[in-house]
Write a protein that holds these residues in place. Sequence first.
Motif: not given
Length: 542
Positions: A92-93, A342-344, A364-367
């Motif tokens: 996902d972007p 997204a890598s996960l 900047f972004i954390e998943i």
Amino acid sequence: MKKVKKYVILAVVLLVVAGAAVGGIFAYRKYQQENLIAEAVSVANLNMGWWGDSMSSSGNVSDSHVQSVKLDESKTVAEVKVTEGQEVKIGDPLLVYDTSETQIQIDMKKLELQGIKNDITLAEREIERLKKIKPVSQATPAAPSKQPASSPKKEPSASQRPSAVVVIDVPKKDGKAYNYIDTTAKPYEGKGTVEKPYRFLCTQECYVLGSYLNQLVKKEETAAFEIWSGNSVTEGTLISCWTVNGADWSSVSSDSKWSVATQEELNDGVEIKEEKESEKKEESESSESETNSTEETYTADELKKEIEEKETELKELKINQKGAKLELNSLKKSKKKNTVEASLDGVVRTVGDPENPPVDGSAFIEIAGASGLYVKSEISELMLDQIEVGQEISVSSWSSGQEYTAVITEISEYPSVNRWGYYGEGNPNASYYSYMAYIEDSAGLSNGEDLQVSITPANTGEEQNSLYIDKSYVREENGKSYVLKAGKDNRLEKKYVKTGRILYGSSVEIKSGLTLEDRIAFPYGKTAKEGIKVKAENSEGF
């Protein structure tokens, strides 16, 4: 006299004995050679094939993986695609960088390539023209320079013109670059639109006359006045560019002059005397006449030197063309990377503000990973260009031996600093980059478990058909490589081969000289000689 006869008889006897001994030696050697049998092995059985530069390393299972996205300081964020708390899937972007600057670089590189291509065409035509010229036996004396057909025009005296104005006769162009732009100037490309403006190559001292600016205003067209180092678009670098959109300008004095370098109106008391059409025509005819008169005045040596210089120029242009193509491909790849994915599978727990990005190096972004197991390992920099996100790898458990398939989801852009806990085959002097891979079917694995990881790049058809044999079957002679091959008469013969790369220090690539249907013998020992019989295939002897 009797003694002499005795000596003669003795000498003859010795010669006969020596001849018999030598003949016996040769006969024995011939007998040995006829009775020696060499073993020959099918090349198909020796072929190790191409498995790629596979690399094994250790890895660890992790049930809690976090993707941290740090901003690229060299790029501008165009759009953030996610919000805090949003669930995302692999691929996902997350955010998109502004691609306009990269696109400009791509367009400029394309223009550069087009310029190089044009220069290559001109160089090829020039070489073809030179090769058609018949050299003269000796150098023809140079013809005296021609005087202009018309007498030079007399400038007004100082009393006839304002003292503050100096009239100078400036040539319109310096090579391909303009010294001034008037309404008759021709751009080297462009359509006059904002997207594709007229493009002019200008010298550092170039002026744009108000008459041309008024023309842009009247037609609401756009022009770009460029200054390149060396006055060359193909070989130089862009120093400055002044873009004028006529729709945004008002009319100016038609005889005003505007500097391309400073983008300001000049008021230096210098009046430029433009070339008249008649003068340009006379100059063109004169130039053509001089060209025709000197075209055939080459001696054989001069012509050879001229052709060699032009061929050298052509080679350099082709090298530059290859380099520019590589740079263009790199820019295109960079543009594709402008979307961060997204890598996960997980949940977005942090999203920064593009207007106020973090300056302390934080993400900047954390998943946070939602479920599933991951394996973390490292890969040599020598293999970075051979793998990619989405590629499958093989992993196996050290404890159970069970094998699993994982998919690479993330490859670090920076080399690892601390490599404790990992081992890897390959060049020990190379840098290593960490990566994460997702194990979908992870039954039997537990968090923290050690794994063995193996990565093999995808093979091309050419690599799959490559021939690799053990180095011990190849010998060298006077810098050439050869093998001992079973010939049509079932005897060994020396066959020279062309070799390529060496893998793992033990196998060598055979590029030509052998086929899978051939049989070769070990090239050392008593039987390693040309002419030795070879045991027939699938037989115990003869």
